[in-house]
Design an enzyme around this catalytic site. Structure first.
Site, PDB file in Angstrom:
ATOM      1  N   VAL A   1      32.490  25.870  39.306  1.00 51.46           N
ATOM      2  CA  VAL A   1      32.977  24.780  40.169  1.00 51.46           C
ATOM      3  C   VAL A   1      32.925  23.445  39.411  1.00 51.46           C
ATOM      4  O   VAL A   1      33.595  22.476  39.783  1.00 51.46           O
ATOM      5  CB  VAL A   1      32.182  24.724  41.501  1.00 51.46           C
ATOM      6  CG1 VAL A   1      30.820  24.077  41.314  1.00 51.46           C
ATOM      7  CG2 VAL A   1      32.965  24.014  42.583  1.00 51.46           C
TER       8      VAL A   1
ATOM      9  N   LYS B   1      29.733  22.092  37.717  1.00 52.82           N
ATOM     10  CA  LYS B   1      28.434  21.406  37.725  1.00 52.82           C
ATOM     11  C   LYS B   1      28.128  20.811  36.345  1.00 52.82           C
ATOM     12  O   LYS B   1      27.805  19.638  36.215  1.00 52.82           O
ATOM     13  CB  LYS B   1      27.304  22.390  38.101  1.00 52.82           C
ATOM     14  CG  LYS B   1      27.381  22.910  39.511  1.00 52.82           C
ATOM     15  CD  LYS B   1      26.159  23.750  39.858  1.00 52.82           C
ATOM     16  CE  LYS B   1      26.090  25.075  39.122  1.00 52.82           C
ATOM     17  NZ  LYS B   1      27.153  26.015  39.506  1.00 52.82           N
TER      18      LYS B   1
ATOM     19  N   ARG C   1      33.983  12.991  57.339  1.00 54.23           N
ATOM     20  CA  ARG C   1      34.830  11.826  57.135  1.00 54.23           C
ATOM     21  C   ARG C   1      34.103  10.524  57.424  1.00 54.23           C
ATOM     22  O   ARG C   1      34.419   9.484  56.874  1.00 54.23           O
ATOM     23  CB  ARG C   1      36.089  11.922  58.031  1.00 54.23           C
ATOM     24  CG  ARG C   1      36.952  13.131  57.752  1.00 54.23           C
ATOM     25  CD  ARG C   1      37.610  13.055  56.375  1.00 54.23           C
ATOM     26  NE  ARG C   1      38.596  12.002  56.312  1.00 54.23           N
ATOM     27  CZ  ARG C   1      39.887  12.163  56.510  1.00 54.23           C
ATOM     28  NH1 ARG C   1      40.371  13.353  56.792  1.00 54.23           N
ATOM     29  NH2 ARG C   1      40.713  11.153  56.416  1.00 54.23           N
TER      30      ARG C   1
ATOM     31  N   ASP D   1      22.078  24.265  34.886  1.00 51.92           N
ATOM     32  CA  ASP D   1      22.200  25.645  35.364  1.00 51.92           C
ATOM     33  C   ASP D   1      20.963  26.228  36.051  1.00 51.92           C
ATOM     34  O   ASP D   1      21.079  26.835  37.091  1.00 51.92           O
ATOM     35  CB  ASP D   1      22.632  26.575  34.220  1.00 51.92           C
ATOM     36  CG  ASP D   1      23.663  27.575  34.717  1.00 51.92           C
ATOM     37  OD1 ASP D   1      24.490  27.157  35.538  1.00 51.92           O
ATOM     38  OD2 ASP D   1      23.613  28.735  34.313  1.00 51.92           O
TER      39      ASP D   1
ATOM     40  N   HIS E   1      19.727  27.839  41.082  1.00 50.60           N
ATOM     41  CA  HIS E   1      20.923  27.778  40.253  1.00 50.60           C
ATOM     42  C   HIS E   1      21.581  26.423  40.499  1.00 50.60           C
ATOM     43  O   HIS E   1      22.356  26.249  41.442  1.00 50.60           O
ATOM     44  CB  HIS E   1      21.869  28.923  40.636  1.00 50.60           C
ATOM     45  CG  HIS E   1      23.147  28.894  39.868  1.00 50.60           C
ATOM     46  ND1 HIS E   1      24.347  29.280  40.402  1.00 50.60           N
ATOM     47  CD2 HIS E   1      23.400  28.526  38.595  1.00 50.60           C
ATOM     48  CE1 HIS E   1      25.290  29.131  39.490  1.00 50.60           C
ATOM     49  NE2 HIS E   1      24.743  28.685  38.392  1.00 50.60           N
TER      50      HIS E   1
END
Lengths: 316, 88
Positions: free
Chosen positions: A161, A163, A246, A181, A142
C-alpha cells in the site's frame, strides 16, 4: 510471559547496582514472578499477616539495624519465620553487612541474598524501573514507525500500500524513521513505546530497488531508536464506494496492548501525496493538543449560522 | 438534467452531521449535483460548500442533478433529506 531468575537479575544489574553475592551461588536459581519490591519491616517485627513473600525483599539500614538490635534467638526465629515462605531473594542496600544468622538460614533454605552499594532509595527506584521495563508487555506489529514534528506515527496497511515509500518521502522532508515493516511496541504504564525489533541498522525495503541503509544514505539524524507512539495512520487503497471521514469530528480509537490511541484511515491512490497528508495529521494532532480543533470550530460556526437563519425566518 | 425543490425538515437544519451524510451519499453517484439556496449555489459533493449554505429548518433547497445516474441520485438524496437524516 517473560521469565526472570534471580541469577539473571544479578548478572544484568551487577555493575549498575554494584551487586555482590552473599549467599551460595546455588541459591540464585529461583524465578522472580512478581515485579514489585517489598521492604519487610513489619514482618521483621513479628507481624506476618499479609506479608507479600513473592516479592523481592529489600533491606535498608533501618531493617539491618533493627535486626542487629534483636537478641540472637529472636532474630533467628523471626528470620526463619519469614524465610520459610518462598521468597525469591533479599537485596541489602548501602553495602551493609548481613547478619551471620541470616546468611546461614538463607543457605539452608535456598534463598538468595545479595548486597548493593547503592542507597536504599536509589536502589528501590532503579530496581522498580528495571523490573517494570523487564516485565512490560510487548507486541510486534506489521507497520512502519516514523516521527513527524515530534509526533510518533505508526503507519499500517496491507503489503504494497506504500508504507515504506511514504516513510521514505517523510525522511526526505527531514523527519525520522524508527522502524520499517516490523515495529516492536512496548507498553509503559499509560504510554506506548515503539522501536525496531532487532537492534541492527535501520533498513528500508523499497520495491524495485531493494534494501536501503537509511542512516548511511540520509545521515544519522534520519533515524531514531525509539519514540512514543501517538497515533496510528492506516493507509487504505482508494475504493470508489468506500466512505472516508469528511468532517474529522469522529475520534476513532484503536487499542494496542490495552492502551487507546487515535487511528485515522486515509485513502491512497496513485499520484496522491501521502507524506503531506501525514505531516498535516501530525500538525493537526499538535494543534488539537493545544485545544485548537478546526473541525469542532467549523461545526460550532455552522450551528450559529443556522441559528441566525432560523431567527431571520421566524421574523418574516 | 433533473431539478427538485425540497424543504429542510429536520429541526436542527443541515448541521455538520447531515452535511457529511449528504456529501457521502452524493459522492457515490457519477452525476453532477448542485444545491441552490436563495442566491447561493454550491456543489453537493463538497462538504465545505454544503456547510456554507447553513440551511435551517424550513428553508427551501433546489437540487439539480445532471448525469448518467441522475434519477437514482435524486431519489437517494431526496429520500435522505425527507427522512430528516434520521433526526427529528
Amino acid at each position: 510471559m517473560v521469565k526472570l531468575t534471580v541469577k539473571q537479575l544479578f548478572e544484568m544489574n551487577k555493575s549498575r547496582f554494584v551487586l555482590s553475592m552473599v549467599s551460595n551461588p546455588n541459591t540464585f536459581d529461583k524465578l522472580i514472578t512478581n515485579q514489585n519490591i517489598n521492604r519487610p519491616q513489619l514482618a521483621l517485627s513479628g507481624y506476618y499477616h499479609r506479608f507479600p513473600y513473592d516479592r523481592i525483599q529489600l533491606l535498608g539500614e533501618t531493617e539491618i539495624i533493627y535486626l542487629n538490635s534483636l537478641p540472637d534467638e529472636l532474630m533467628y526465629n523471626r528470620l526463619r519465620e519469614i524465610m520459610m515462605n518462598n521468597i525469591p531473594c533479599f537485596i541489602v542496600s548501602k553495602g551493609l553487612s548481613v547478619p551471620n544468622q541470616m546468611e546461614f538460614i538463607a543457605n539452608e533454605l535456598n534463598i538468595a541474598i545479595m548486597t548493593s552499594r547503592l542507597s536504599t532509595e536509589k536502589l528501590f527506584w532503579q530496581l522498580t524501573k528495571f523490573l517494570r521495563e523487564y516485565f512490560c508487555q510487548s507486541v510486534t506489529m506489521h507497520s512502519t514507525f516514523v516521527e513527524v514534528h515530534g509526533v510518533g506515527i505508526l503507519l499500517t496497511g496491507k503489503s504494497g500500500v506504500g508504507k515504506s515509500e511514504s516513510a521514505l518521502e517523510l525522511i526526505e522532508k527531514g523527519h525520522t524513521l524508527i522502524s520499517d515493516d516490523v515495529t516492536l511496541i512496548k507498553s509503559n504504564d499509560e504510554t506506548l513505546i515503539g522501536m525496531r525489533s532487532n537492534l541492527g541498522d535501520c533498513i528500508i525495503e523499497v520495491r524495485g530497488v531493494g534494501f536501503i541503509d537509511v542512516a548511511k544514505m540520509f545521515g544519522i539524524q534520519a533515524v531514531r531508536k525509539e519514540n512514543k507512539v501517538d497515533l496510528q495512520v492506516e493507509l487504505v487503497h482508494w475504493q470508489e464506494n468506500k466512505d472516508f471521514e469528511r468532517l474529522g469530528l469522529k475520534d476513532e480509537k484503536t487499542a494496542i496492548l490495552g492502551i487507546k490511541i487515535p487511528i485515522i484511515s486515509i485513502p491512497v491512490s496513485p499520484g496522491k501525496n501521502v507524506s503531506v497528508i501525514i505531516e498535516v495529521i501530525a500538525m493537526n494532532q499538535i494543534l488539537k493538543s493545544y485545544g485548537i480543533d478546526a473541525s469542532l470550530s467549523m461545526q460550532q460556526r455552522l450551528a450559529e449560522e443556522i441559528q441566525k437563519n432560523t431567527e431571520l425566518r421566524n421574523k418574516k | 438534467m433533473l431539478k427538485k425543490v425540497i424543504i429542510v425538515q429536520n429541526k436542527l437544519g443541515l448541521h455538520a452531521r447531515p452535511c457529511s451524510l449528504l456529501v457521502k451519499a452524493a459522492g457515490k453517484f457519477r452525476s453532477e449535483f448542485q444545491i441552490r439556496k436563495e442566491k447561493m449555489e454550491v456543489n453537493g459533493k463538497s462538504i465545505l460548500g454544503v456547510m456554507m449554505l447553513a440551511a435551517e429548518y424550513g428553508s427551501e433547497l433546489e437540487l439539480v442533478f445532471d448525469g448518467v445516474d441522475e434519477e437514482e441520485a435524486m431519489e437517494t438524496i431526496v429520500n435522505l433529506i425527507e427522512s430528516c437524516f434520521g433526526e427529528e
